[in-house]
Design a protein around this motif. Structure first.
Motif, short mmCIF file in Angstrom:
data_model
loop_
_atom_site.label_atom_id
_atom_site.label_comp_id
_atom_site.label_asym_id
_atom_site.label_seq_id
_atom_site.Cartn_x
_atom_site.Cartn_y
_atom_site.Cartn_z
N CYS A 61 13.62 4.21 2.33
CA CYS A 61 12.36 3.91 1.73
C CYS A 61 11.58 3.27 3.23
O CYS A 61 12.06 3.09 4.17
CB CYS A 61 12.52 2.55 0.80
SG CYS A 61 13.16 1.16 1.52
N SER A 91 9.45 12.42 -2.24
CA SER A 91 9.55 11.23 -2.34
C SER A 91 9.79 10.90 -3.95
O SER A 91 9.38 11.91 -5.00
CB SER A 91 8.32 10.38 -2.22
OG SER A 91 7.25 10.65 -2.80
N TYR A 92 10.60 9.93 -4.15
CA TYR A 92 10.78 9.62 -5.78
C TYR A 92 10.84 8.12 -5.78
O TYR A 92 10.94 7.47 -4.61
CB TYR A 92 11.93 10.17 -6.30
CG TYR A 92 13.17 9.73 -5.37
CD1 TYR A 92 14.15 8.89 -5.73
CD2 TYR A 92 13.65 10.46 -4.32
CE1 TYR A 92 15.33 8.42 -5.05
CE2 TYR A 92 14.81 10.30 -3.44
CZ TYR A 92 15.64 9.13 -3.89
OH TYR A 92 16.72 8.68 -3.36
N TYR A 93 10.87 7.51 -7.01
CA TYR A 93 10.74 6.01 -7.19
C TYR A 93 12.21 5.67 -7.36
O TYR A 93 12.82 6.52 -8.52
CB TYR A 93 9.68 5.66 -8.10
CG TYR A 93 8.53 5.54 -7.46
CD1 TYR A 93 8.11 4.47 -6.81
CD2 TYR A 93 7.43 6.60 -7.76
CE1 TYR A 93 6.74 4.58 -6.29
CE2 TYR A 93 6.21 6.64 -6.93
CZ TYR A 93 5.80 5.47 -6.37
OH TYR A 93 4.45 5.45 -5.83
N LYS A 98 9.54 3.31 -3.38
CA LYS A 98 9.38 4.57 -3.10
C LYS A 98 10.41 5.08 -2.09
O LYS A 98 10.37 4.73 -0.91
CB LYS A 98 7.84 4.91 -2.66
CG LYS A 98 7.55 6.36 -2.54
CD LYS A 98 5.86 6.56 -2.34
CE LYS A 98 5.51 7.96 -2.67
NZ LYS A 98 4.17 7.95 -2.62
#
Length: 124
Positions: A61, A91-93, A98
């Motif tokens: 992150c 990217s992803y959460y 993030k």
């Protein structure tokens, strides 16, 4: 390893030599040269290269990049955006964070490109 030949006088050898040079010329005109150039431009910035090297090891992150590099968060975000728009990272959460990772499928290509470097990442 192929030996270097320069303008062979023998007609049979000259034909092979010309064929090899035509093939090499075609390779240099391919789109892959332009793609490789774009990739190398993206990786030419020290911070972006460090980010990619870290992401080859595992997902991170922004706060981890900030902690390690001690650079302003906006500078890190700017370089992440450049890498993302260049198709190198995704990217992803996870919860409210993030998380960045190497774009799926690009890892082997990047590892191959960086394999000659002393800081080449290990395979997990």
């Amino acid at each position: 390893m192929a030996t270097a030949r320069c303008c062979p006088a023998d007609c049979a050898l000259r034909s092979d030599w010309e064929d090899e040079l035509r093939y090499e010329t075609e390779m240099l005109e391919m789109e892959t040269v332009a793609e490789l150039l774009d990739l190398m431009k993206l990786l030419s910035h020290p911070l972006r290269l460090k980010i990619v090297l870290m992401l080859l090891a595992r997902d991170h992150c922004v706060c981890e990049f900030w902690y390690i590099f001690q650079e302003p968060q906006n500078l890190i975000s700017y370089n992440l955006k450049k890498l993302k728009s260049g198709g190198l990272i995704d990217s992803y959460y996870r919860s409210n964070h993030k998380i960045y990772r190497i774009f799926p499928g690009r890892g082997p290509e990047l590892k191959k490109l960086l394999a000659t470097a002393q800081f080449s990442p290990r395979d997990p």
